[in-house]
Write an enzyme that holds these catalytic residues in place. Structure first.
Site, PDB file in Angstrom:
ATOM      1  N   PRO A 128       5.875  19.664   9.967  1.00  0.00           N
ATOM      2  CA  PRO A 128       4.649  18.888  10.195  1.00  0.00           C
ATOM      3  C   PRO A 128       3.710  18.908   8.976  1.00  0.00           C
ATOM      4  CG  PRO A 128       5.181  20.160  12.151  1.00  0.00           C
ATOM      5  CD  PRO A 128       6.183  20.573  11.102  1.00  0.00           C
ATOM      6  N   GLU A 363      14.101  10.485   3.022  1.00  0.00           N
ATOM      7  CA  GLU A 363      14.810  11.047   1.860  1.00  0.00           C
ATOM      8  C   GLU A 363      13.984  10.846   0.583  1.00  0.00           C
ATOM      9  OE1 GLU A 363      19.042  10.883   1.896  1.00  0.00           O
ATOM     10  OE2 GLU A 363      19.104  10.641   4.062  1.00  0.00           O
TER      11      GLU A 363
HETATM   12  C1  LIG Z   1      12.938   8.044  11.046  1.00  0.00           C
HETATM   13  C2  LIG Z   1      12.817   9.231  10.146  1.00  0.00           C
HETATM   14  C3  LIG Z   1      13.931  10.022   9.908  1.00  0.00           C
HETATM   15  C4  LIG Z   1      13.826  11.166   9.107  1.00  0.00           C
HETATM   16  N1  LIG Z   1      14.911  11.976   8.966  1.00  0.00           N
HETATM   17  C5  LIG Z   1      14.741  13.195   8.369  1.00  0.00           C
HETATM   18  C6  LIG Z   1      15.799  14.160   8.398  1.00  0.00           C
HETATM   19  O1  LIG Z   1      16.902  13.927   8.912  1.00  0.00           O
HETATM   20  N2  LIG Z   1      15.561  15.391   7.862  1.00  0.00           N
HETATM   21  C7  LIG Z   1      14.359  15.708   7.291  1.00  0.00           C
HETATM   22  O2  LIG Z   1      14.208  16.847   6.826  1.00  0.00           O
HETATM   23  N3  LIG Z   1      13.348  14.796   7.227  1.00  0.00           N
HETATM   24  C8  LIG Z   1      13.514  13.571   7.763  1.00  0.00           C
HETATM   25  N4  LIG Z   1      12.484  12.644   7.757  1.00  0.00           N
HETATM   26  C9  LIG Z   1      11.235  12.988   7.075  1.00  0.00           C
HETATM   27  C10 LIG Z   1      10.979  12.151   5.839  1.00  0.00           C
HETATM   28  O3  LIG Z   1      11.838  12.530   4.807  1.00  0.00           O
HETATM   29  C11 LIG Z   1       9.489  12.300   5.504  1.00  0.00           C
HETATM   30  O4  LIG Z   1       8.786  11.572   6.485  1.00  0.00           O
HETATM   31  C12 LIG Z   1       9.151  11.823   4.112  1.00  0.00           C
HETATM   32  O5  LIG Z   1       9.713  12.671   3.140  1.00  0.00           O
HETATM   33  C13 LIG Z   1       7.652  11.741   3.878  1.00  0.00           C
HETATM   34  O6  LIG Z   1       6.979  12.885   4.326  1.00  0.00           O
HETATM   35  P1  LIG Z   1       5.703  12.723   5.278  1.00  0.00           P
HETATM   36  O7  LIG Z   1       6.089  11.829   6.391  1.00  0.00           O
HETATM   37  O8  LIG Z   1       5.204  14.061   5.628  1.00  0.00           O
HETATM   38  O9  LIG Z   1       4.644  11.951   4.387  1.00  0.00           O
HETATM   39  P2  LIG Z   1       3.605  12.603   3.340  1.00  0.00           P
HETATM   40  O10 LIG Z   1       4.322  13.522   2.431  1.00  0.00           O
HETATM   41  O11 LIG Z   1       2.435  13.126   4.098  1.00  0.00           O
HETATM   42  O12 LIG Z   1       3.181  11.328   2.523  1.00  0.00           O
HETATM   43  C14 LIG Z   1       2.226  10.375   3.008  1.00  0.00           C
HETATM   44  C15 LIG Z   1       2.008   9.337   1.918  1.00  0.00           C
HETATM   45  O13 LIG Z   1       1.464   9.979   0.758  1.00  0.00           O
HETATM   46  C16 LIG Z   1       2.272   9.734  -0.362  1.00  0.00           C
HETATM   47  N5  LIG Z   1       2.283  10.902  -1.232  1.00  0.00           N
HETATM   48  C17 LIG Z   1       2.452  12.203  -0.892  1.00  0.00           C
HETATM   49  N6  LIG Z   1       2.416  12.983  -1.986  1.00  0.00           N
HETATM   50  C18 LIG Z   1       2.232  12.162  -3.031  1.00  0.00           C
HETATM   51  C19 LIG Z   1       2.121  12.360  -4.444  1.00  0.00           C
HETATM   52  N7  LIG Z   1       2.193  13.568  -5.002  1.00  0.00           N
HETATM   53  N8  LIG Z   1       1.939  11.278  -5.229  1.00  0.00           N
HETATM   54  C20 LIG Z   1       1.861  10.046  -4.681  1.00  0.00           C
HETATM   55  N9  LIG Z   1       1.961   9.790  -3.374  1.00  0.00           N
HETATM   56  C21 LIG Z   1       2.136  10.841  -2.558  1.00  0.00           C
HETATM   57  C22 LIG Z   1       3.657   9.455   0.209  1.00  0.00           C
HETATM   58  O14 LIG Z   1       4.469   8.737  -0.697  1.00  0.00           O
HETATM   59  C23 LIG Z   1       3.298   8.652   1.454  1.00  0.00           C
HETATM   60  O15 LIG Z   1       3.052   7.339   1.119  1.00  0.00           O
HETATM   61  C24 LIG Z   1      12.582  11.481   8.508  1.00  0.00           C
HETATM   62  C25 LIG Z   1      11.464  10.659   8.725  1.00  0.00           C
HETATM   63  C26 LIG Z   1      11.566   9.572   9.553  1.00  0.00           C
HETATM   64  C27 LIG Z   1      10.332   8.749   9.822  1.00  0.00           C
END
Ligand SMILES: Cc1cc2nc3c(=O)[nH]c(=O)nc-3n(C[C@H](O)[C@H](O)[C@H](O)COP(=O)(O)OP(=O)(O)OC[C@H]3O[C@@H](n4cnc5c(N)ncnc54)[C@H](O)[C@@H]3O)c2cc1C
Length: 379
Positions: A128, A363
């Protein structure tokens, strides 16, 4: 790089296309509407040798190169992006790290049934509070006698509710004082591991996504992949492989949007002529055709480097970035070409547009891909 596919690659493309037409296309609308995991199709993919394509035959795979595998993911995703993704996450994020970092016992016990398609894999990294910032994870693993004790909550785990084998990551306190992100294998139904909330999604609805919760979950000491502290390296390497799969998935989605757009624009009559006779529509379709070809070449070039044993991290990120943004741009255009009909449930372009969005997020978001690319080119 040879732009000509081999006979085997052409055959794989044709066979997967046939598989998609026969088993996936007829149920694609239903599994999307009902968010139903197509277990029967995944079983058939396993029986056909599709669930471990780039894994050597000695570990139950088909022993193909990565390009052949990417071609299959594209073809499957053309019919259903969720089914293509299930194959991709299982292969790129679970089978590949076990192949590259697992020991011989782990390859026999865990990789072989995965590659044969008898088991399904899931990759539980995201938490989370730790998405793009993987290092912010708070899950822990403590060695207690001959067992690791895992605690923590993973979220957005694809195949979470339906997998047999989970690859997960937790921090281990190292004797020398530092902390080491470490990779573990957790078989399903291990005491202390449970599937938490299931997520209802905008698209990719046939893929099952859930939390995975570890509460004093005990796994054997031997279920560590690589060494204590190898976790981040393994996760990043898995993403390099996984991103090729997502790029191929996005190419499949865009190709489907292009084919739908061509067919519809030729038969939809307005002002006494097909809408394809309007230059605006022609230009949209020309851009789609050009960019889907470019996305495919980028994806194949990343595969080519991988298959040559060369570094392909930057190219996998470029392929995923371009193919994902391309699929989003052009599925929106495909809906525009369909007009009001494109906005109606059950229309393929409507599903394609919802499915395309996730390719820009998982990913590694598009921003994360740009970080990888910039990190490489500004070195
Ligand atoms: C349908 C689905 C399937 C998934 N499957 C898997 C899985 O099988 N295994 C797994 O481990 N994860 C999985 N995920 C997780 C997915 O990889 C993450 O949602 C993704 O990496 C983004 O993380 P977050 O959602 O916490 O967004 P955040 O990291 O909170 O990012 C929010 C926004 O801020 C931007 N951002 C964050 N940091 C920066 C930075 N330094 N510079 C610029 N922009 C930034 C991001 O690009 C994004 O636009 C899945 C997600 C979904 C929705």
């Amino acid at each position: 790089m040879d732009f000509q596919l081999t006979e085997e690659q052409v055959l794989v493309r044709e066979n997967m296309r046939e598989f998609g037409k026969t088993y996936v296309d007829p149920i694609a609308v239903e599994i999307d509407e009902n968010s139903r995991f197509p277990a029967e199709v995944i079983q058939k993919l396993g029986e056909g040798g599709w669930m471990g394509m780039p894994i050597p035959q000695e570990y139950g795979g088909a022993g193909t190169d990565y390009l052949t595998y990417a071609i299959a993911v594209e073809e499957l995703s053309y019919f259903c992006a969720a089914t293509g993704f299930t194959m991709s996450v299982h292969t790129g994020l679970v089978c590949m790290p076990l192949l590259l970092f697992g020991n011989e016992g782990q390859k026999k016990q865990y990789l072989t049934p995965l590659a044969k398609g008898e088991h399904l894999g899931a990759f539980a990294l995201t938490e989370p509070g730790a998405g793009t910032d993987v290092g912010a994870a708070t899950s822990t693993a403590v060695l207690d006698g001959d067992e690791w004790v895992l605690n923590g909550t993973k979220t957005f785990c694809s195949n979470g509710p339906v997998a047999d084998t989970y690859i997960t990551f937790a921090w281990v306190e190292k004797e020398e004082g530092g902390r080491g992100m470490t990779c573990f294998i957790v078989p399903k139904e291990t005491a202390g591991m449970r599937v938490g909330a299931h997520f209802a999604k905008m698209g990719l609805r046939a893929s099952q996504t859930s939390e995975i919760i570890f509460k004093d979950c005990r796994i054997p000491k031997d279920n560590i992949v690589g060494k204590v502290g190898d976790g981040l390296k393994i996760a990043m390497n898995s993403f390099d492989h996984g991103r090729i799969g997502i790029a191929a998935q996005a190419v499949g989605i865009t190709q489907a949007a292009l084919d739908e757009s061509i067919a519809y624009s030729k038969q939809r009559i307005q002002f006494n002529k097909p809408i394809s006779k309007n230059q605006a529509v022609q230009w949209w379709i020309a851009d789609m055709a050009t960019e889907v070809a470019a996305a495919r070449y980028l994806t194949h070039s990343a595969c080519y480097l991988k298959d040559q044993g060369k570094s392909f991290s930057k190219e996998a990120a470029m392929a995923k970035l371009f193919a994902a943004e391309c699929s989003m741009r052009h599925t929106v255009k495909a809906v525009q070409i369909y007009g009001g009909y494109g906005y109606i449930k059950g229309q393929k372009v409507e599903r394609l547009m919802r499915d395309a969005k996730i390719t820009e997020i998982y990913e590694g978001t598009s921003e994360a891909q740009r970080m990888v690319i910039a990190g490489n080119v500004l070195r």
